[in-house]
Write a protein that holds these residues in place. Structure first.
Motif, short mmCIF file in Angstrom:
data_model
loop_
_atom_site.label_atom_id
_atom_site.label_comp_id
_atom_site.label_asym_id
_atom_site.label_seq_id
_atom_site.Cartn_x
_atom_site.Cartn_y
_atom_site.Cartn_z
N ARG A 43 -3.01 4.38 -5.39
CA ARG A 43 -2.39 3.06 -5.58
C ARG A 43 -2.25 2.21 -4.32
N GLU A 44 -2.17 2.83 -3.17
CA GLU A 44 -1.97 2.20 -1.86
C GLU A 44 -0.54 1.70 -1.63
N LEU A 45 0.10 1.17 -2.65
CA LEU A 45 1.43 0.59 -2.51
C LEU A 45 2.33 1.16 -3.60
N ILE A 46 3.41 1.81 -3.21
CA ILE A 46 4.30 2.40 -4.21
C ILE A 46 5.77 2.17 -3.86
N LYS A 47 6.60 2.28 -4.90
CA LYS A 47 8.04 2.22 -4.72
C LYS A 47 8.63 3.59 -5.05
N ILE A 48 9.65 3.94 -4.29
CA ILE A 48 10.36 5.20 -4.50
C ILE A 48 11.85 4.87 -4.53
N SER A 49 12.55 5.38 -5.52
CA SER A 49 13.99 5.10 -5.55
C SER A 49 14.77 6.31 -5.02
N ILE A 50 15.82 6.01 -4.30
CA ILE A 50 16.72 7.04 -3.78
C ILE A 50 17.92 7.07 -4.71
N GLN A 75 9.35 -1.71 3.31
CA GLN A 75 10.68 -2.24 3.05
C GLN A 75 11.62 -1.16 2.55
N LEU A 76 12.87 -1.28 2.93
CA LEU A 76 13.95 -0.48 2.35
C LEU A 76 14.98 -1.48 1.89
N ILE A 77 15.06 -1.67 0.58
CA ILE A 77 16.01 -2.64 0.06
C ILE A 77 16.90 -1.94 -0.95
N GLY A 78 18.19 -1.93 -0.66
CA GLY A 78 19.11 -1.17 -1.50
C GLY A 78 18.73 0.29 -1.40
N LEU A 79 18.44 0.90 -2.56
CA LEU A 79 18.03 2.30 -2.58
C LEU A 79 16.56 2.43 -2.98
N THR A 80 15.79 1.40 -2.70
CA THR A 80 14.37 1.41 -3.04
C THR A 80 13.52 1.33 -1.78
N VAL A 81 12.58 2.26 -1.66
CA VAL A 81 11.67 2.33 -0.52
C VAL A 81 10.30 1.85 -0.98
N VAL A 82 9.67 0.98 -0.18
CA VAL A 82 8.31 0.56 -0.47
C VAL A 82 7.40 1.09 0.63
N LEU A 83 6.38 1.87 0.24
CA LEU A 83 5.44 2.46 1.19
C LEU A 83 4.03 1.92 0.95
N TYR A 84 3.28 1.78 2.04
CA TYR A 84 1.89 1.35 1.95
C TYR A 84 1.02 2.26 2.80
N LYS A 85 -0.11 2.63 2.25
CA LYS A 85 -1.10 3.36 3.04
C LYS A 85 -2.47 2.97 2.51
N ALA A 86 -3.33 2.46 3.39
CA ALA A 86 -4.68 2.07 2.97
C ALA A 86 -5.39 3.29 2.41
N SER A 87 -6.03 3.11 1.27
CA SER A 87 -6.75 4.20 0.61
C SER A 87 -8.12 4.39 1.24
#
Length: 99
Positions: A43-50, A75-87
């Motif tokens: 996906r390259e771009l995902i969200k993860i919730s804490i 980004q870390l906004i509230g309890l949500t982390v956004v990660l990116y990694k080029a595929s």
């Protein structure tokens, strides 16, 4: 390292995404990092919730996730982390160029 412009672009791309992983009471572990790496490759771009029951500091969790998956913390906004990694094989996102 991402520029501010690139991070803004990725934040706008991630806005409509739903979190696909959750970090709970157990915190970050190897198995989770492996799954997140696989998801990033696709996906390259995902969200993860804490989750609320996570005992670790949210900033630490975000940094552990980014470091463990060799991804960029967008980004870390509230309890949500956004990660990116080029595929390597499934390149979908075209980042704005530096400048």
């Amino acid at each position: 390292m991402l520029t501010g412009k690139q991070k803004r672009f990725l934040r706008s791309q991630a806005h409509h995404l739903s979190p696909i992983f959750q970090v709970g009471k157990g915190g970050v572990n190897e198995h989770m990092l492996k799954q997140i790496q696989e998801a990033l490759e696709v996906r390259e771009l995902i969200k993860i919730s804490i989750l609320q029951n996570c005992e670790d500091d949210k900033q630490e969790v975000a940094e552990q996730l980014a470091k463990g998956t060799k991804a960029e913390l967008v980004q870390l906004i509230g309890l949500t982390v956004v990660l990116y990694k080029a595929s390597k094989n499934n390149k979908k996102i075209e980042l704005p160029t530096r400048g």
